[in-house]
Design a protein around this motif. Structure first.
Motif, PDB file in Angstrom:
ATOM      1  N   TYR A 114      83.419  36.667  17.938  1.00  0.00           N
ATOM      2  CA  TYR A 114      82.130  36.797  18.618  1.00  0.00           C
ATOM      3  C   TYR A 114      81.720  35.462  19.251  1.00  0.00           C
ATOM      4  N   ALA A 115      81.846  34.364  18.507  1.00  0.00           N
ATOM      5  CA  ALA A 115      81.417  33.052  18.993  1.00  0.00           C
ATOM      6  C   ALA A 115      82.174  32.657  20.259  1.00  0.00           C
ATOM      7  N   LYS A 116      83.463  32.898  20.299  1.00  0.00           N
ATOM      8  CA  LYS A 116      84.247  32.596  21.506  1.00  0.00           C
ATOM      9  C   LYS A 116      83.743  33.426  22.682  1.00  0.00           C
ATOM     10  N   TYR A 117      83.502  34.701  22.438  1.00  0.00           N
ATOM     11  CA  TYR A 117      83.014  35.604  23.476  1.00  0.00           C
ATOM     12  C   TYR A 117      81.631  35.173  23.970  1.00  0.00           C
ATOM     13  N   ALA A 118      80.721  34.932  23.048  1.00  0.00           N
ATOM     14  CA  ALA A 118      79.348  34.561  23.411  1.00  0.00           C
ATOM     15  C   ALA A 118      79.320  33.235  24.163  1.00  0.00           C
ATOM     16  N   TYR A 119      80.142  32.303  23.733  1.00  0.00           N
ATOM     17  CA  TYR A 119      80.194  31.007  24.414  1.00  0.00           C
ATOM     18  C   TYR A 119      80.639  31.182  25.862  1.00  0.00           C
ATOM     19  N   GLU A 120      81.735  31.895  26.054  1.00  0.00           N
ATOM     20  CA  GLU A 120      82.258  32.078  27.411  1.00  0.00           C
ATOM     21  C   GLU A 120      81.327  32.932  28.268  1.00  0.00           C
TER      22      GLU A 120
END
Length: 169
Positions: A114-120
């Motif tokens: 989730y964190a990778k997705y939200a960051y990008e």
């Protein structure tokens, strides 16, 4: 009707309201967020806070208060995430009523995805803009957001008080 009382801040207030409405509309809806699970923004906030503070062994009420949500809303989100295998509940040895929530390994992995997705998807751009603003101005924005959150919270409390008074009549 003129909204002159807002003066030069009208556009800022409009943007704040627009964000609040967009967030409220999506807060409880579940999405995959590029993971194999469906969860809501409310649930990911719970998971995020638990992961960030896992060494503190805080009970459910402490976490709910920190997140600014009711204990019942917190409990509902925890139950959904326990059912999905993302969180686990524990009792402390000295008090069985004291429930501690921990993320499972699956919960940790889902959060990383989730964190990778939200960051990008959005935070990369937000953080880039924040990097262009002097720190003291970012701190002022944080203060503004705290005041807005407090005002919203106070409004909800007042509505509850009015409801209680009406029931007693």
């Amino acid at each position: 009707m003129s909204l002159g009382w807002m003066g030069k801040n009208r556009v800022f207030v409009e943007k704040l309201v627009k964000f609040g409405n967009a967030y409220a509309n999506s807060y409880k809806k579940e999405y995959p967020y590029n993971t194999s699970f469906q969860f809501s923004a409310a649930q990911i906030q719970v998971l995020e806070y638990i992961l960030e503070n896992e060494d503190k062994n805080q009970n459910m009420l402490e976490i709910a208060n920190r997140l600014g949500i009711s204990k019942s809303a917190f409990s509902k989100n925890v139950k959904k995430m326990v059912d999905k295998g993302l969180l686990e509940k524990y009792h402390t040895s000295e008090n069985k009523k004291n429930i501690i929530i921990k993320a499972t390994q699956a919960g940790k992995e889902v959060y990383e995805q989730y964190a990778k997705y939200a960051y990008e998807k959005s935070f990369k751009e937000i953080f880039s803009l924040l990097d262009e603003i002097p720190e003291q101005y970012v701190e002022k924005m944080e203060e503004i957001l705290d005041i807005a959150a407090k005002a919203t919270s106070e409004k909800a409390k007042q509505e509850k008080e009015v409801t209680l008074i009406r029931i007693e009549e």
